[in-house]
Design a protein around this motif. Structure first.
Motif, short mmCIF file in Angstrom:
data_model
loop_
_atom_site.label_atom_id
_atom_site.label_comp_id
_atom_site.label_asym_id
_atom_site.label_seq_id
_atom_site.Cartn_x
_atom_site.Cartn_y
_atom_site.Cartn_z
N TYR A 6 15.19 3.54 -55.25
CA TYR A 6 14.41 2.67 -56.11
C TYR A 6 13.11 2.22 -55.44
N VAL A 7 13.17 1.95 -54.13
CA VAL A 7 11.96 1.61 -53.39
C VAL A 7 10.97 2.76 -53.42
N ALA A 8 11.50 3.98 -53.27
CA ALA A 8 10.64 5.17 -53.30
C ALA A 8 9.97 5.31 -54.66
N ARG A 178 18.13 13.03 -63.64
CA ARG A 178 17.93 14.46 -63.42
C ARG A 178 17.53 14.72 -61.97
N PHE A 179 18.21 15.69 -61.37
CA PHE A 179 17.87 16.15 -60.03
C PHE A 179 17.33 17.57 -60.16
N SER A 180 16.08 17.76 -59.74
CA SER A 180 15.41 19.06 -59.87
C SER A 180 15.08 19.62 -58.49
N LEU A 181 15.47 20.86 -58.26
CA LEU A 181 15.14 21.57 -57.03
C LEU A 181 14.02 22.55 -57.34
N ILE A 182 12.84 22.28 -56.79
CA ILE A 182 11.64 23.05 -57.12
C ILE A 182 11.22 23.90 -55.92
N PHE A 214 13.56 16.63 -56.38
CA PHE A 214 13.04 15.47 -57.11
C PHE A 214 14.18 14.72 -57.79
N TYR A 215 14.14 13.40 -57.70
CA TYR A 215 15.00 12.55 -58.51
C TYR A 215 14.16 12.06 -59.68
N GLU A 216 14.63 12.34 -60.92
CA GLU A 216 13.84 12.09 -62.11
C GLU A 216 14.64 11.31 -63.16
N PRO A 239 9.91 12.73 -54.96
CA PRO A 239 10.54 13.72 -54.07
C PRO A 239 11.46 13.03 -53.08
N LEU A 240 12.71 13.48 -53.01
CA LEU A 240 13.68 12.86 -52.11
C LEU A 240 13.48 13.30 -50.67
N ASN A 241 12.95 14.50 -50.46
CA ASN A 241 12.73 14.98 -49.10
C ASN A 241 11.26 14.90 -48.73
#
Length: 279
Positions: A6-8, A178-182, A214-216, A239-241
């Motif tokens: 949430y901070v991110a 939604r978790f997206s791997l791009i 990505f956490y969306e 982006p989580l990473n």
């Protein structure tokens, strides 16, 4: 873990307000069908998204999504650049994606007003945008080669999205994660896109080093009656990473300005279902 996410999200949005738009990834609207029964269909259309979902059994559904952005407002010599820092819209990005998914859905409760669903899918697309130095080089005469300032890429996408919501004849509301791997590839950089700015080009190229996760999360609301409803969705993307985008000199975490952090979409949703006629 949740608090750091949430901070991110908050920091990503805050930084985006103060940075020039030059996004090469704009997340598409999350498709949240909230299906309840076999052969039910739900579709939606917005200015940038076209989506549909169909229940093939009482618990299994398929979906298809399309997105297209037609930016490049910079190309207009009369552009005043007043919307450069628009958090919800990027007039300088063009492109889109197509994707498909298969999912499981389950109505919950005695009246089956609540719905849980989860979809997993694959997609691909491309985006292109203009770097910020186009603004400083544009003298208003239009005597600029647009392609010299373009950065563009292609990408593939794998995603999973669980959702929980309430579906009523008049109102629907849902929260989705939604978790997206791009995977970004096939980059093309104009000859003046990063002219005299090797550090910025190096930062941009880090996007291609590895898969970006990505956490969306999204909040979706529909209001109307039975088959046709107004739809609105507020969506975040971070982006989580993003530790892969550290600044080499300062080691400060840089929420990458090449990714759009917030989307707000409005449109119309259509739902064809038999359960509307049941008491």
């Amino acid at each position: 873990m949740k608090s750091s996410i949430y901070v991110a999200l908050f920091c990503t949005a805050a930084v985006a307000v103060s940075s020039c738009n030059k996004r090469i990834y704009v997340p598409n609207q999350v498709n949240v069908p909230l299906l309840k029964e076999k052969y039910e269909f739900k579709g939606s259309i917005t200015p940038t998204n076209l989506q549909g979902a169909f229940a093939v059994t009482d618990n299994i559904a398929i979906m298809a999504n399309g997105q297209y952005l037609w930016g490049f407002n910079y190309a207009d010599p009369a552009n005043s650049y007043d919307d450069d820092n628009d958090l919800f819209r990027d007039n300088n990005t063009r492109g889109g994606l197509v994707e498909g998914a298969v999912g499981f859905f389950k109505p919950i409760g005695p009246n089956k007003k609540a719905v849980f669903d989860v979809y997993a899918g694959y997609g691909s697309g491309n985006f292109k945008t203009l770097t910020g130095n186009y603004k400083s080089d544009n003298d208003g005469t239009g005597n600029i080669n647009l392609n010299d300032y373009v950065i563009k890429n292609r990408f593939s996408k794998v995603f999973i999205q669980p959702s929980f919501g309430l579906a009523h004849r008049v109102v629907e509301a849902a929260f989705s994660s939604r978790f997206s791997l791009i995977n970004f590839y096939d980059s093309n950089i104009g000859v003046k896109a990063f002219e005299n700015n090797a550090a910025e080009q190096s930062k941009y190229m880090r996007i291609y080093d590895k898969t970006v996760v990505f956490y969306e999360p999204a909040f979706t609301v529909r209001v109307g009656y039975k088959y046709v409803k107004f739809q609105a969705q507020l969506q975040f993307s971070t982006p989580l990473n993003d530790n892969s985008f550290y600044d080499d000199n300062t080691n400060d975490k840089n929420f990458n300005e090449y990714f759009q952090p917030v989307n707000f979409n409005m449109g119309v949703a259509i739902n064809l279902a038999k359960w509307y006629n049941r008491k």
